[in-house]
Design a protein around this motif. Structure first.
Motif, PDB file in Angstrom:
ATOM      1  N   ILE A 110       4.112  25.270  15.907  1.00 32.68           N
ATOM      2  CA  ILE A 110       4.971  26.412  15.563  1.00 32.68           C
ATOM      3  C   ILE A 110       5.619  26.259  14.195  1.00 32.68           C
ATOM      4  O   ILE A 110       6.334  27.154  13.740  1.00 32.68           O
ATOM      5  CB  ILE A 110       6.073  26.617  16.628  1.00 32.68           C
ATOM      6  N   HIS A 111       5.387  25.111  13.517  1.00 27.00           N
ATOM      7  CA  HIS A 111       6.051  24.863  12.245  1.00 27.00           C
ATOM      8  C   HIS A 111       5.052  24.821  11.086  1.00 27.00           C
ATOM      9  O   HIS A 111       3.992  24.193  11.176  1.00 27.00           O
ATOM     10  CB  HIS A 111       6.823  23.540  12.285  1.00 27.00           C
ATOM     11  N   TYR A 112       5.409  25.489   9.997  1.00 24.99           N
ATOM     12  CA  TYR A 112       4.660  25.421   8.745  1.00 24.99           C
ATOM     13  C   TYR A 112       4.754  24.000   8.199  1.00 24.99           C
ATOM     14  O   TYR A 112       5.819  23.392   8.202  1.00 24.99           O
ATOM     15  CB  TYR A 112       5.278  26.410   7.759  1.00 24.99           C
ATOM     16  N   SER A 113       3.618  23.468   7.738  1.00 23.64           N
ATOM     17  CA  SER A 113       3.610  22.077   7.292  1.00 23.64           C
ATOM     18  C   SER A 113       2.570  21.889   6.190  1.00 23.64           C
ATOM     19  O   SER A 113       1.883  22.832   5.777  1.00 23.64           O
ATOM     20  CB  SER A 113       3.281  21.136   8.463  1.00 23.64           C
ATOM     21  N   LEU A 114       2.449  20.660   5.734  1.00 24.05           N
ATOM     22  CA  LEU A 114       1.443  20.318   4.737  1.00 24.05           C
ATOM     23  C   LEU A 114       0.038  20.613   5.246  1.00 24.05           C
ATOM     24  O   LEU A 114      -0.865  20.911   4.448  1.00 24.05           O
ATOM     25  CB  LEU A 114       1.568  18.837   4.359  1.00 24.05           C
ATOM     26  N   ALA A 115      -0.164  20.561   6.547  1.00 23.82           N
ATOM     27  CA  ALA A 115      -1.473  20.906   7.109  1.00 23.82           C
ATOM     28  C   ALA A 115      -1.863  22.324   6.720  1.00 23.82           C
ATOM     29  O   ALA A 115      -3.010  22.585   6.322  1.00 23.82           O
ATOM     30  CB  ALA A 115      -1.456  20.747   8.629  1.00 23.82           C
ATOM     31  N   ASP A 116      -0.926  23.254   6.814  1.00 25.37           N
ATOM     32  CA  ASP A 116      -1.204  24.644   6.460  1.00 25.37           C
ATOM     33  C   ASP A 116      -1.454  24.800   4.968  1.00 25.37           C
ATOM     34  O   ASP A 116      -2.321  25.579   4.551  1.00 25.37           O
ATOM     35  CB  ASP A 116      -0.034  25.531   6.897  1.00 25.37           C
ATOM     36  N   VAL A 117      -0.700  24.060   4.157  1.00 26.36           N
ATOM     37  CA  VAL A 117      -0.923  24.101   2.713  1.00 26.36           C
ATOM     38  C   VAL A 117      -2.348  23.671   2.389  1.00 26.36           C
ATOM     39  O   VAL A 117      -3.069  24.344   1.641  1.00 26.36           O
ATOM     40  CB  VAL A 117       0.092  23.205   1.976  1.00 26.36           C
ATOM     41  N   ALA A 118      -2.772  22.558   2.966  1.00 28.21           N
ATOM     42  CA  ALA A 118      -4.106  22.025   2.683  1.00 28.21           C
ATOM     43  C   ALA A 118      -5.196  22.966   3.179  1.00 28.21           C
ATOM     44  O   ALA A 118      -6.176  23.242   2.460  1.00 28.21           O
ATOM     45  CB  ALA A 118      -4.258  20.644   3.320  1.00 28.21           C
ATOM     46  N   VAL A 119      -5.059  23.462   4.388  1.00 27.19           N
ATOM     47  CA  VAL A 119      -6.065  24.366   4.948  1.00 27.19           C
ATOM     48  C   VAL A 119      -6.098  25.672   4.157  1.00 27.19           C
ATOM     49  O   VAL A 119      -7.177  26.199   3.832  1.00 27.19           O
ATOM     50  CB  VAL A 119      -5.793  24.624   6.440  1.00 27.19           C
ATOM     51  N   GLY A 120      -4.936  26.187   3.822  1.00 24.52           N
ATOM     52  CA  GLY A 120      -4.881  27.430   3.048  1.00 24.52           C
ATOM     53  C   GLY A 120      -5.544  27.303   1.695  1.00 24.52           C
ATOM     54  O   GLY A 120      -6.275  28.201   1.259  1.00 24.52           O
ATOM     55  N   CYS A 121      -5.325  26.178   1.021  1.00 24.02           N
ATOM     56  CA  CYS A 121      -5.952  25.971  -0.290  1.00 24.02           C
ATOM     57  C   CYS A 121      -7.462  25.812  -0.155  1.00 24.02           C
ATOM     58  O   CYS A 121      -8.226  26.292  -1.006  1.00 24.02           O
ATOM     59  CB  CYS A 121      -5.340  24.755  -0.981  1.00 24.02           C
ATOM     60  N   CYS A 122      -7.896  25.166   0.898  1.00 18.30           N
ATOM     61  CA  CYS A 122      -9.333  25.023   1.162  1.00 18.30           C
ATOM     62  C   CYS A 122      -9.972  26.387   1.397  1.00 18.30           C
ATOM     63  O   CYS A 122     -10.986  26.728   0.760  1.00 18.30           O
ATOM     64  CB  CYS A 122      -9.537  24.122   2.379  1.00 18.30           C
ATOM     65  N   LEU A 123      -9.392  27.194   2.277  1.00 16.22           N
ATOM     66  CA  LEU A 123      -9.962  28.497   2.601  1.00 16.22           C
ATOM     67  C   LEU A 123      -9.941  29.419   1.390  1.00 16.22           C
ATOM     68  O   LEU A 123     -10.907  30.159   1.140  1.00 16.22           O
ATOM     69  CB  LEU A 123      -9.195  29.126   3.765  1.00 16.22           C
ATOM     70  N   GLY A 124      -8.853  29.377   0.626  1.00 15.19           N
ATOM     71  CA  GLY A 124      -8.765  30.222  -0.559  1.00 15.19           C
ATOM     72  C   GLY A 124      -9.820  29.873  -1.588  1.00 15.19           C
ATOM     73  O   GLY A 124     -10.396  30.763  -2.231  1.00 15.19           O
ATOM     74  N   ARG A 159       3.078  34.246   1.545  1.00 22.64           N
ATOM     75  CA  ARG A 159       4.117  33.379   1.000  1.00 22.64           C
ATOM     76  C   ARG A 159       4.038  33.401  -0.528  1.00 22.64           C
ATOM     77  O   ARG A 159       2.944  33.357  -1.105  1.00 22.64           O
ATOM     78  CB  ARG A 159       3.948  31.945   1.510  1.00 22.64           C
ATOM     79  N   PRO A 160       5.179  33.451  -1.222  1.00 21.69           N
ATOM     80  CA  PRO A 160       5.153  33.452  -2.684  1.00 21.69           C
ATOM     81  C   PRO A 160       4.388  32.268  -3.271  1.00 21.69           C
ATOM     82  O   PRO A 160       3.705  32.413  -4.291  1.00 21.69           O
ATOM     83  CB  PRO A 160       6.647  33.400  -3.052  1.00 21.69           C
ATOM     84  N   SER A 161       4.466  31.111  -2.619  1.00 18.40           N
ATOM     85  CA  SER A 161       3.789  29.917  -3.134  1.00 18.40           C
ATOM     86  C   SER A 161       2.278  30.112  -3.182  1.00 18.40           C
ATOM     87  O   SER A 161       1.599  29.607  -4.079  1.00 18.40           O
ATOM     88  CB  SER A 161       4.123  28.692  -2.277  1.00 18.40           C
ATOM     89  N   PHE A 162       1.738  30.857  -2.245  1.00 21.59           N
ATOM     90  CA  PHE A 162       0.302  31.144  -2.226  1.00 21.59           C
ATOM     91  C   PHE A 162      -0.036  32.345  -3.108  1.00 21.59           C
ATOM     92  O   PHE A 162      -1.058  32.325  -3.810  1.00 21.59           O
ATOM     93  CB  PHE A 162      -0.177  31.390  -0.797  1.00 21.59           C
ATOM     94  N   ARG A 163       0.805  33.358  -3.084  1.00 17.92           N
ATOM     95  CA  ARG A 163       0.547  34.538  -3.923  1.00 17.92           C
ATOM     96  C   ARG A 163       0.495  34.172  -5.400  1.00 17.92           C
ATOM     97  O   ARG A 163      -0.305  34.717  -6.162  1.00 17.92           O
ATOM     98  CB  ARG A 163       1.644  35.595  -3.713  1.00 17.92           C
ATOM     99  N   ASP A 164       1.337  33.235  -5.802  1.00 21.55           N
ATOM    100  CA  ASP A 164       1.463  32.898  -7.218  1.00 21.55           C
ATOM    101  C   ASP A 164       0.422  31.870  -7.682  1.00 21.55           C
ATOM    102  O   ASP A 164       0.409  31.508  -8.873  1.00 21.55           O
ATOM    103  CB  ASP A 164       2.857  32.348  -7.511  1.00 21.55           C
TER     104      ASP A 164
END
Length: 202
Positions: free
Chosen positions: A151-165, A193-198
């Motif tokens: 249920i918590h946003y974490s570094l796992a999501d950052v890594a997966v999001g950057c991979c998928l993007g 999230r602004p961090s991903f949009r930017d």
């Protein structure tokens, strides 16, 4: 701090996202490691980005090292648990996402950096299989959870999001959205999230 990198690198994006989430100031310096006049070897003997130049002038290399360090600098948006199994699980997510990205990079380099007569279709297929199996494992582990670690946003999501993007950017023919709708839902949520949009790869 000064981050040296490119706008297309998923590993650089991961560090930039963490900088943004942690609300840390830094200078961003663009560098193309593939041109003859690159000076990246002056700060990173491995010739790779990202490279983070610290306040004392020392260089930090490898995105996984950087993001772990940045998470210790401020309690804002903690991305890693302090220790134990939960921390290891999130780092395993990061390793999986980076591994998928690594395989994708090897596919791209084989196509982009080698003349057609020297390219190995067997090598490309081997890397493609890693991408497909890695994506399937991400989807399995995510299941119906809102985030990779529950249920918590974490570094796992950052890594997966950057991979998928990055896959969407470099390999639009890989239909991970159609194959894994839960990964698509996660990425769409992260993209708000602004961090991903930017930091959308260019």
């Amino acid at each position: 701090m000064k981050l040296i990198g490119s706008l297309a690198s998923p590993y650089v994006r991961k560090v930039r996202v963490v900088f943004a989430e942690k609300k840390l100031d830094y200078q961003f310096e663009l560098e193309n490691v593939w041109v003859a006049e690159t000076r990246i070897n002056e700060v990173n003997p491995l010739g790779k980005v990202p490279c983070l130049i610290m306040e004392d002038g020392q260089a930090m290399i490898d995105s996984r090292v950087m993001v772990e360090y940045l998470d210790t600098l401020t309690p804002v948006c903690k991305l890693l648990p302090p220790n134990g199994r939960d921390r290891a699980d999130i780092k395993c997510w990061e390793a999986l996402a980076d591994g998928v990205t690594d395989a994708g990079v090897l596919m791209r380099l084989e196509r982009a950096q080698r003349p057609p007569e020297q390219q190995s279709e067997e090598w490309i297929a081997r890397q493609r299989k890693k991408v497909e199996l890695g994506l399937a494992e991400m989807a399995r582990k995510l299941d119906e959870s809102p985030y990779c670690a529950g249920i918590h946003y974490s570094l796992a999501d950052v890594a997966v999001g950057c991979c998928l993007g990055w896959l969407a950017f470099r390999f639009p023919e890989i239909d991970w959205r159609g194959a894994h709708p839960n990964l698509a839902r996660l990425y769409d949520k992260l993209s708000e999230r602004p961090s991903f949009r930017d930091t959308v790869p260019q």
